[in-house]
Design an enzyme around this catalytic site. Sequence first.
Site, PDB file in Angstrom:
ATOM      1  N   ALA A 105      45.386  34.676  28.382  1.00 11.35           N
ATOM      2  CA  ALA A 105      44.003  34.187  28.297  1.00 11.35           C
ATOM      3  C   ALA A 105      43.561  33.199  29.371  1.00 11.35           C
ATOM      4  O   ALA A 105      42.356  33.031  29.578  1.00 11.35           O
ATOM      5  CB  ALA A 105      43.761  33.574  26.925  1.00 11.35           C
ATOM      6  N   ALA A 106      44.473  32.493  30.040  1.00 14.63           N
ATOM      7  CA  ALA A 106      44.037  31.451  30.978  1.00 14.63           C
ATOM      8  C   ALA A 106      43.414  32.070  32.230  1.00 14.63           C
ATOM      9  O   ALA A 106      43.876  33.117  32.674  1.00 14.63           O
ATOM     10  CB  ALA A 106      45.227  30.581  31.379  1.00 14.63           C
ATOM     11  N   GLY A 109      38.110  33.036  30.849  1.00 17.90           N
ATOM     12  CA  GLY A 109      36.866  33.783  31.056  1.00 17.90           C
ATOM     13  C   GLY A 109      36.606  34.757  29.911  1.00 17.90           C
ATOM     14  O   GLY A 109      35.520  34.775  29.320  1.00 17.90           O
ATOM     15  N   ASP A 172      44.677  41.268  29.063  1.00 15.95           N
ATOM     16  CA  ASP A 172      44.107  41.179  30.412  1.00 15.95           C
ATOM     17  C   ASP A 172      45.298  40.780  31.289  1.00 15.95           C
ATOM     18  O   ASP A 172      45.529  39.609  31.552  1.00 15.95           O
ATOM     19  CB  ASP A 172      43.004  40.118  30.425  1.00 15.95           C
ATOM     20  CG  ASP A 172      42.292  40.042  31.762  1.00 15.95           C
ATOM     21  OD1 ASP A 172      42.143  41.093  32.403  1.00 15.95           O
ATOM     22  OD2 ASP A 172      41.898  38.932  32.164  1.00 15.95           O
ATOM     23  N   CYS A 225      42.883  43.317  37.179  1.00 14.41           N
ATOM     24  CA  CYS A 225      41.964  43.179  38.314  1.00 14.41           C
ATOM     25  C   CYS A 225      42.641  43.764  39.555  1.00 14.41           C
ATOM     26  O   CYS A 225      42.700  43.135  40.603  1.00 14.41           O
ATOM     27  CB  CYS A 225      41.536  41.727  38.516  1.00 14.41           C
ATOM     28  SG  CYS A 225      42.884  40.599  38.785  1.00 14.41           S
TER      29      CYS A 225
HETATM   30  N1  SAM Z   1      42.069  36.600  30.782  1.00 21.11           N
HETATM   31  C1  SAM Z   1      41.960  35.563  31.783  1.00 21.11           C
HETATM   32  C2  SAM Z   1      40.501  35.271  32.057  1.00 21.11           C
HETATM   33  O1  SAM Z   1      39.671  36.172  31.887  1.00 21.11           O
HETATM   34  O2  SAM Z   1      40.177  34.131  32.410  1.00 21.11           O
HETATM   35  C3  SAM Z   1      42.703  35.923  33.034  1.00 21.11           C
HETATM   36  C4  SAM Z   1      44.130  36.292  32.773  1.00 21.11           C
HETATM   37  S1  SAM Z   1      45.093  36.617  34.184  1.00 21.11           S
HETATM   38  C5  SAM Z   1      44.544  38.142  34.690  1.00 21.11           C
HETATM   39  C6  SAM Z   1      46.629  36.952  33.487  1.00 21.11           C
HETATM   40  C7  SAM Z   1      47.297  35.807  32.772  1.00 21.11           C
HETATM   41  O3  SAM Z   1      48.569  36.241  32.292  1.00 21.11           O
HETATM   42  C8  SAM Z   1      47.555  34.595  33.643  1.00 21.11           C
HETATM   43  O4  SAM Z   1      46.977  33.460  33.074  1.00 21.11           O
HETATM   44  C9  SAM Z   1      49.075  34.491  33.671  1.00 21.11           C
HETATM   45  O5  SAM Z   1      49.521  33.158  33.681  1.00 21.11           O
HETATM   46  C10 SAM Z   1      49.466  35.174  32.402  1.00 21.11           C
HETATM   47  N2  SAM Z   1      50.874  35.672  32.430  1.00 21.11           N
HETATM   48  C11 SAM Z   1      51.751  35.620  33.451  1.00 21.11           C
HETATM   49  N3  SAM Z   1      52.932  36.143  33.071  1.00 21.11           N
HETATM   50  C12 SAM Z   1      52.799  36.529  31.799  1.00 21.11           C
HETATM   51  C13 SAM Z   1      53.679  37.105  30.842  1.00 21.11           C
HETATM   52  N4  SAM Z   1      54.925  37.424  31.160  1.00 21.11           N
HETATM   53  N5  SAM Z   1      53.205  37.326  29.617  1.00 21.11           N
HETATM   54  C14 SAM Z   1      51.931  37.027  29.303  1.00 21.11           C
HETATM   55  N6  SAM Z   1      51.056  36.482  30.156  1.00 21.11           N
HETATM   56  C15 SAM Z   1      51.485  36.224  31.380  1.00 21.11           C
END
Ligand code: SAM
Length: 459
Positions: A105-106, A109, A172, A225
Amino acid sequence: MEAFPPEFLKRMRELLGAQYAPFLQAMKGEAVVSVRLNPQKGAHPPAGATPVPWCEGAYFLPERPDFVFDPLFHAGAYYVQEAASMLLNQMLELQPGMNLLDVCAAPGGKSTLLAGRMQAGSLLVANEVIQTRAGILAENLSRWGNPNCIVTQNDPANFGVLSGFFDLILVDAPCSGEGMFRKETASRGQWSLQQVQHCALRQKRILADVMPALAPGGQLIYSTCTFSQEENEHIIVWLLEEFGHELELDPVLGLEEYGAMPVTVAGVASAAYSCYPHAFRGEGFFICRLRKKGAFEPEKAILPASKKKKRNNKPSPVRAPGSREFLQRYIAPGEWHTELKGDHLFVLPKALSRFPTEGFRRLKTGILAGKPHRKGINPHHELALSTCIRQDVPALELSEAQALKYLKREPLEISSPPANGWILARYQGINLGWLKAVQGRLKNHFPTNWRIRKSIAGL
Ligand code: SAM
């Protein structure tokens, strides 16, 4: 500026054929700027903005302003979100009382989009596994102000135990980020074929981890993305191979109207969409909706364990000095209760009690409303930004210059200070935080760690 990786360009040429030249041209251009308004805060569209057709309340901006210097940004009146991501809005089938999980989620958005759209009695769990990114997620959801949210910092595997709990899961996924090469040019240097393959494995793992938590009839939305097929349609094909006995594609038709390119997956037309910047007004994006077989039954989504807990775990009345007065003065009537945990007072909507009390690392639960002390309760910043605060709390409307001073945590001087007590600082009718009037002086209570640090010309 980093050049595009040659191997990436070669792959895109093979993928797009005749569309490659306009694609490359668009990728060398300017990224699109867009914002989505918070439907619960009532801000007006910015001057010169034009609507994003696929998302109500979202707007393209003619240029990128310095959002740090807009008080409404700090008030959570809108979220700066890349326009293609807002296609999520078209994928949602929401009903009251749903449990939603945004597992990657980070910075928030898509969580703020979900929080803005979810219906009464719903619960959003916004999760981010990476500790250094989870804080900003909690901060953005605090700004957004919806009390029906929990922020966790867990590995996706931890959610597997919540069998059939979520009516909607958004993955996401972390990806190779090719779609962001225009907006974040530095990311071009981090791309490699190995990274694409590594991301694809991680995406499969995340999806497999959360599958048990999806309720029958529940929606699974997968997005990235990036343009690479290994991380997009190939992942969906893999999902159907692995989980086809319980999962099916659930196409959302008609998004080509906006310039999104329909993608056929496993022989199903328009099962997913890819956005390319030469055809779509936004950055690169892929999105697909699937559904768990079986009928949607909201009652089943409630964990038996938390039902039991609910009976034994009636919220204890808040006994801090002045608590009754505090609640009457600041908290709007609603489907929530207040609870004192440690030395903090929380507003907790009923929906939150569906989520287990143990097994998850929570960074935010409901609204942190106040901090009791010997003589009473100090209202917390999160309450000022929340939608559960009463509308009739005393407030002071600030000019833009005053609001920016407030957000820099500088003292405010006004000609006729209000009576002693806590006052909301407002800008264009939207709450920014707390001030305290003490004997003709105004004390600035904007949180130190959130304050604007950049210097502002003319102030
Ligand atoms: N959904 C967010 C938004 O719209 O603001 C963007 C998410 S970004 C595309 C993907 C996220 O997955 C990042 O925040 C990243 O830190 C996290 N991530 C990285 N490795 C991961 C893992 N092994 N499992 C789950 N999430 C992970």
